[in-house]
Write an enzyme that holds these catalytic residues in place. Structure first.
Site, PDB file in Angstrom:
ATOM      1  N   GLY A  50       0.864  -1.172   0.000  1.00 48.08           N
ATOM      2  CA  GLY A  50       0.000   0.000   0.000  1.00 48.08           C
ATOM      3  C   GLY A  50       0.897   1.218   0.000  1.00 48.08           C
ATOM      4  N   GLU A  51       0.640   2.154   0.897  1.00 48.31           N
ATOM      5  CA  GLU A  51       1.461   3.354   1.001  1.00 48.31           C
ATOM      6  C   GLU A  51       1.982   3.428   2.430  1.00 48.31           C
ATOM      7  OE1 GLU A  51       3.646   6.183  -0.123  1.00 48.31           O
ATOM      8  OE2 GLU A  51       2.395   6.654   1.602  1.00 48.31           O
ATOM      9  N   SER A  52       3.296   3.284   2.597  1.00 42.58           N
ATOM     10  CA  SER A  52       3.850   3.124   3.946  1.00 42.58           C
ATOM     11  C   SER A  52       3.587   4.329   4.843  1.00 42.58           C
ATOM     12  CB  SER A  52       5.354   2.814   3.876  1.00 42.58           C
ATOM     13  OG  SER A  52       6.057   3.845   3.214  1.00 42.58           O
ATOM     14  N   CYS A  82       6.142  -5.303   0.358  1.00 41.63           N
ATOM     15  CA  CYS A  82       6.300  -3.972  -0.228  1.00 41.63           C
ATOM     16  C   CYS A  82       6.244  -2.890   0.862  1.00 41.63           C
ATOM     17  CB  CYS A  82       5.272  -3.739  -1.333  1.00 41.63           C
ATOM     18  SG  CYS A  82       5.683  -2.347  -2.425  1.00 41.63           S
ATOM     19  N   ARG A 111      12.868   3.436   0.032  1.00 40.95           N
ATOM     20  CA  ARG A 111      11.513   3.546  -0.533  1.00 40.95           C
ATOM     21  C   ARG A 111      11.578   3.820  -2.032  1.00 40.95           C
ATOM     22  NH1 ARG A 111       8.169   7.903   0.860  1.00 40.95           N
ATOM     23  NH2 ARG A 111       6.308   6.723   0.360  1.00 40.95           N
ATOM     24  N   ILE A 140       5.816  -3.216  -7.491  1.00 39.51           N
ATOM     25  CA  ILE A 140       5.050  -1.992  -7.753  1.00 39.51           C
ATOM     26  C   ILE A 140       5.583  -0.890  -6.836  1.00 39.51           C
ATOM     27  CG2 ILE A 140       2.764  -0.913  -7.782  1.00 39.51           C
ATOM     28  CD1 ILE A 140       1.577  -3.758  -8.053  1.00 39.51           C
ATOM     29  N   ARG A 141       6.277   0.081  -7.405  1.00 43.24           N
ATOM     30  CA  ARG A 141       6.897   1.154  -6.602  1.00 43.24           C
ATOM     31  C   ARG A 141       7.610   0.555  -5.394  1.00 43.24           C
ATOM     32  NH1 ARG A 141       2.658   5.373  -4.881  1.00 43.24           N
ATOM     33  NH2 ARG A 141       4.506   6.307  -3.962  1.00 43.24           N
ATOM     34  N   HIS A 181       4.981  -8.338  -4.392  1.00 41.25           N
ATOM     35  CA  HIS A 181       3.587  -8.612  -4.015  1.00 41.25           C
ATOM     36  C   HIS A 181       3.192 -10.032  -4.413  1.00 41.25           C
ATOM     37  CE1 HIS A 181       2.173  -4.407  -3.181  1.00 41.25           C
ATOM     38  NE2 HIS A 181       3.175  -4.100  -3.971  1.00 41.25           N
ATOM     39  N   GLU A 183       0.834 -11.764  -3.333  1.00 44.06           N
ATOM     40  CA  GLU A 183      -0.628 -11.906  -3.289  1.00 44.06           C
ATOM     41  C   GLU A 183      -1.285 -11.571  -4.628  1.00 44.06           C
ATOM     42  OE1 GLU A 183       0.153  -7.611  -2.437  1.00 44.06           O
ATOM     43  OE2 GLU A 183       1.116  -9.516  -1.973  1.00 44.06           O
TER      44      GLU A 183
END
Length: 202
Positions: A50-52, A82, A111, A140-141, A181, A183
């Site tokens: 997600g977004e840390s 991630c 990051r 992803i990023r 990821h 999942e």
């Protein structure tokens, strides 16, 4: 099955549903967790991608930070993918100054090391302890690991391309982290590895 370990997925932000499905397919009793009393009922925890920085803020808002820190200190297995890897790192490069994680793994991560969303990619990663050949990893990023402490086992690196050799999977005791990821792939081997970790810790 009755002996299935109960594994929570921190449901503050990110790809929670996909982790719950992958854990269930790997033999766990999987459930979303966003309150301290829900955390009390699990044997292990996944911190999803997600977004840390957002997960960090929401951990405070939902009063989850201290309970998770306590469970980690008490030996609860935790897997971070991630953004979850960033949340488990002792040191984060290129993070926001107000960003705080759970700091369980003695490692330094960077990051967005592989680039922004447009630079998302897929690559084979060989994983120690995970049988069946290389894992088709989705980045992803994604962060990568720049440094690991003496107690950290490197489980996987990128095997080809311009980022070959970069560390993307680690374990320290009951804590597991990947840059990618699993999942999102339909391949549940990483989740099965974590389920086995949780079983062994009970």
């Amino acid at each position: 099955m009755s002996d299935a370990p109960v594994i929570g997925v921190l449901a503050l932000q990110g790809d929670v549903r996909e982790h719950v499905a992958a854990l269930a397919a790997a033999g766990a009793d999987a459930r979303p967790v966003r309150r301290p009393q829900e955390l009390d009922a699990v044997d292990g925890l996944v911190v999803p991608g997600g977004e840390s920085t957002t997960i960090s803020k929401l951990a405070d808002i939902f009063e989850m930070r201290e309970p998770i820190d306590k469970r980690i200190a008490g030996g609860m297995p935790v897997y971070g993918s991630c953004a979850g890897m960033i949340m488990l790192a002792a040191e984060v490069l290129d993070g926001r100054p107000d960003q705080r994680g759970f700091a369980g793994i003695e490692m330094t991560v960077r990051r967005n090391a592989f680039g922004r969303q447009v630079d998302s990619f897929e690559a084979p990663v060989g994983l120690t302890g995970v049988e069946g050949g290389a894992f088709h990893a989705v980045f992803i990023r994604a962060p990568w690991v720049e440094r690991v402490g003496a107690g950290v086992e490197v489980l996987g690196t990128v095997t080809e391309g311009p980022t070959a050799g970069r560390i993307v999977a680690v374990r320290q005791g009951n804590l597991l982290a990947t840059s990618f990821h699993p999942e999102l792939t339909g391949d549940t081997r990483v989740h099965a590895y974590f389920v086995a970790m949780v079983r062994a810790s009970r």
